[in-house]
Design an enzyme around this catalytic site. Structure first.
Site, PDB file in Angstrom:
ATOM      1  N   HIS A  20       0.825  -1.213   0.000  1.00  0.00           N
ATOM      2  CA  HIS A  20       0.000   0.000   0.000  1.00  0.00           C
ATOM      3  C   HIS A  20       0.856   1.258   0.000  1.00  0.00           C
ATOM      4  O   HIS A  20       1.673   1.469   0.892  1.00  0.00           O
ATOM      5  CB  HIS A  20      -0.899   0.009   1.239  1.00  0.00           C
ATOM      6  CG  HIS A  20      -2.035   0.979   1.147  1.00  0.00           C
ATOM      7  ND1 HIS A  20      -3.254   0.659   0.611  1.00  0.00           N
ATOM      8  CD2 HIS A  20      -2.116   2.285   1.520  1.00  0.00           C
ATOM      9  CE1 HIS A  20      -4.054   1.703   0.674  1.00  0.00           C
ATOM     10  NE2 HIS A  20      -3.385   2.710   1.202  1.00  0.00           N
ATOM     11  N   ASP A  22       0.198   5.576  -1.095  1.00  0.00           N
ATOM     12  CA  ASP A  22      -0.806   6.576  -1.495  1.00  0.00           C
ATOM     13  C   ASP A  22      -0.233   7.710  -2.330  1.00  0.00           C
ATOM     14  O   ASP A  22      -0.759   8.825  -2.310  1.00  0.00           O
ATOM     15  CB  ASP A  22      -1.466   7.152  -0.243  1.00  0.00           C
ATOM     16  CG  ASP A  22      -2.525   6.233   0.333  1.00  0.00           C
ATOM     17  OD1 ASP A  22      -3.584   6.093  -0.296  1.00  0.00           O
ATOM     18  OD2 ASP A  22      -2.294   5.654   1.410  1.00  0.00           O
ATOM     19  N   GLU A 125      -8.956   1.530  -2.567  1.00  0.00           N
ATOM     20  CA  GLU A 125      -9.019   1.636  -1.105  1.00  0.00           C
ATOM     21  C   GLU A 125     -10.380   2.143  -0.651  1.00  0.00           C
ATOM     22  O   GLU A 125     -10.584   3.330  -0.441  1.00  0.00           O
ATOM     23  CB  GLU A 125      -7.905   2.540  -0.569  1.00  0.00           C
ATOM     24  CG  GLU A 125      -7.847   2.485   0.952  1.00  0.00           C
ATOM     25  CD  GLU A 125      -6.742   3.332   1.544  1.00  0.00           C
ATOM     26  OE1 GLU A 125      -6.396   3.097   2.714  1.00  0.00           O
ATOM     27  OE2 GLU A 125      -6.232   4.221   0.845  1.00  0.00           O
ATOM     28  N   HIS A 152     -13.307   1.902   3.823  1.00  0.00           N
ATOM     29  CA  HIS A 152     -12.251   2.749   4.379  1.00  0.00           C
ATOM     30  C   HIS A 152     -12.674   3.027   5.818  1.00  0.00           C
ATOM     31  O   HIS A 152     -13.056   2.096   6.536  1.00  0.00           O
ATOM     32  CB  HIS A 152     -12.028   4.020   3.551  1.00  0.00           C
ATOM     33  CG  HIS A 152     -10.766   4.722   3.917  1.00  0.00           C
ATOM     34  ND1 HIS A 152     -10.746   5.945   4.536  1.00  0.00           N
ATOM     35  CD2 HIS A 152      -9.467   4.352   3.797  1.00  0.00           C
ATOM     36  CE1 HIS A 152      -9.494   6.306   4.779  1.00  0.00           C
ATOM     37  NE2 HIS A 152      -8.689   5.352   4.333  1.00  0.00           N
ATOM     38  N   HIS A 198      -8.902  -1.929   7.328  1.00  0.00           N
ATOM     39  CA  HIS A 198      -9.915  -0.882   7.536  1.00  0.00           C
ATOM     40  C   HIS A 198     -11.283  -1.406   7.951  1.00  0.00           C
ATOM     41  O   HIS A 198     -12.130  -0.605   8.357  1.00  0.00           O
ATOM     42  CB  HIS A 198     -10.084   0.014   6.301  1.00  0.00           C
ATOM     43  CG  HIS A 198      -9.074   1.095   6.171  1.00  0.00           C
ATOM     44  ND1 HIS A 198      -9.040   2.185   7.012  1.00  0.00           N
ATOM     45  CD2 HIS A 198      -8.050   1.261   5.299  1.00  0.00           C
ATOM     46  CE1 HIS A 198      -8.034   2.981   6.657  1.00  0.00           C
ATOM     47  NE2 HIS A 198      -7.411   2.440   5.642  1.00  0.00           N
ATOM     48  N   HIS A 219      -2.504  -3.277   4.594  1.00  0.00           N
ATOM     49  CA  HIS A 219      -1.715  -2.377   5.446  1.00  0.00           C
ATOM     50  C   HIS A 219      -2.324  -2.340   6.847  1.00  0.00           C
ATOM     51  O   HIS A 219      -3.031  -1.416   7.210  1.00  0.00           O
ATOM     52  CB  HIS A 219      -1.578  -0.986   4.832  1.00  0.00           C
ATOM     53  CG  HIS A 219      -2.858  -0.253   4.532  1.00  0.00           C
ATOM     54  ND1 HIS A 219      -3.896  -0.804   3.809  1.00  0.00           N
ATOM     55  CD2 HIS A 219      -3.269   1.011   4.853  1.00  0.00           C
ATOM     56  CE1 HIS A 219      -4.878   0.067   3.692  1.00  0.00           C
ATOM     57  NE2 HIS A 219      -4.528   1.179   4.329  1.00  0.00           N
ATOM     58  N   ASP A 294       2.072   1.898   3.775  1.00  0.00           N
ATOM     59  CA  ASP A 294       1.177   3.064   3.839  1.00  0.00           C
ATOM     60  C   ASP A 294       1.934   4.365   3.638  1.00  0.00           C
ATOM     61  O   ASP A 294       1.452   5.441   4.025  1.00  0.00           O
ATOM     62  CB  ASP A 294       0.400   3.103   5.158  1.00  0.00           C
ATOM     63  CG  ASP A 294      -0.965   3.787   5.041  1.00  0.00           C
ATOM     64  OD1 ASP A 294      -1.321   4.225   3.934  1.00  0.00           O
ATOM     65  OD2 ASP A 294      -1.669   3.881   6.067  1.00  0.00           O
TER      66      ASP A 294
END
Length: 376
Positions: A20, A22, A125, A152, A198, A219, A294
């Protein structure tokens, strides 16, 4: 070999696949999605935790790039903005073909690594990105998305997110609804990895009850070490082992190092991240743990793991603790690639059995108050 030499040796032999990152979201928020305004060939540390010089130093061999949109876009622009995030990933691959290679299969990871490229994949995600539509889910798969995180931080109309474990008044569904279970089944049929980061503990359990393929946590870390609702309890870790899935350890200090009292900024260390890796290995087994940093989705990072340049530090620390070269290779990518292969095998088996796409529509009572869905 020294622990540091062992780390580099391992990461030269096999791709390091991170679950993961972003970066696409950072490009959206800081550069208005304009990839041409970003030069990843230079030091981007002023803006991001990721750039090409640092990922080369960190020996990154494969990356699931996150297509993330905020929960406040649920029921409004989530589908569109998710598509735009997927487009950013593809434009990055197009702009830097000497570095990135877009892949959609387990075999593709190894092929890209053999060519010196970073195998680049997309993870969606948050289930709010499909707007409770199986057709939309299928279209994301067709453009190359290979995992979806079921929620999420917000509940969807068909699944509860992890904050409900902190506050029971937030519970909407007590896990997965019947439609949510169909979402998991359709992902199994397509060959899309089911990501349980999540989600609430009950959603994790419900998904594991029905999953025909191994699941991933792209993650997440260990709840026994840090009692954060984003982390995975030991009983779920044992079920991940039985499911043949994988938990990819998150570097977010808030999930790594829980403090008894609130402080302004939670800090963590490389050694504490390694403690989570060790714990998951001890409970689930060495075949069921990976790395899910992450990076670029966390505001601060652990000391010793400040950016994508620092992945070898984690492998050196684990080598100091007695991890074998073979086990470090499993952590780097062997486990993730095995899970990916098994998900593809289930997909191919269902195809041979002529299992057709699910056609269920979410019941009206779950979306009746959503103004953008008046035609149900």
């Amino acid at each position: 070999m020294s622990p540091e030499d062992t780390a580099i040796y391992v990461l030269k032999q096999v791709p390091l696949v991170d679950g993961h990152n972003d970066l696409a979201g950072e490009i959206r928020s800081k550069f208005k999605s304009q990839v041409d305004k970003v030069d990843l060939r230079r030091d981007m540390s002023k803006y991001t935790q990721t750039d090409i010089p640092r990922l080369r130093k960190g020996r990154l061999g494969g990356q699931f790039w996150s297509a993330y949109v905020p929960c406040n876009m649920q029921f409004t622009d989530a589908v569109r903005v998710s598509m735009e995030q997927c487009d950013i990933v593809k434009r990055l691959v197009l702009k830097y073909p000497e570095t990135f290679e877009f892949v959609t299969s387990a075999a593709g990871i190894q092929r890209a690594f053999s060519r010196g490229h970073v195998a680049s994949m997309i993870g969606l995600e948050g289930g709010h990105s499909i707007d409770s539509s199986l057709a939309t889910l299928r279209q994301f798969y067709d453009i190359g998305v290979r995992y979806m995180t079921l929620t999420h931080t917000c509940n969807t109309p068909w699944a509860d997110a992890s904050p409900v474990d902190l506050n029971s008044t937030l519970v909407d569904h007590n896990g997965l609804t019947d439609f949510g279970k169909v979402v998991v089944k359709e992902m199994n049929r397509m060959g899309m990895l089911v990501d349980l980061s999540h989600v609430s503990k009950k959603t994790m359990s419900d998904a594991l009850d029905i999953a025909e393929s191994p699941v991933i946590f792209s993650h997440s870390s260990a709840w026994s070490i840090c009692h954060h609702h984003r982390n995975v309890h030991d009983d779920i870790l044992r079920r991940v082992r039985d499911n043949n899935g994988i938990v990819m350890v998150n570097f977010n200090p808030e999930f790594v190092n829980c403090f008894p009292n609130k402080i302004e900024k939670v800090t963590a260390t490389l050694e504490q991240v390694a403690n989570h890796v060790d714990h998951i290995r001890n409970i689930s087994g060495v075949d069921h743990v990976g790395v899910g940093s992450d990076f670029d989705g966390i505001p601060n990072t652990p000391f010793g793991l400040q950016s994508v340049a620092d992945f070898p530090n984690l492998f050196a620390e684990l080598a100091k603790r007695g991890w074998s070269i073979g086990d470090l290779k499993k952590l780097a990518s062997g486990n993730l690639i095995r899970v990916f292969h098994e998900v593809e095998e289930v997909r191919d088996s269902m195809k041979n059995m002529k299992v057709f796409p699910h056609e269920e529509i979410i019941p009206e009572e779950f979306v009746s108050d959503i103004p953008c869905r008046p035609d149900l």
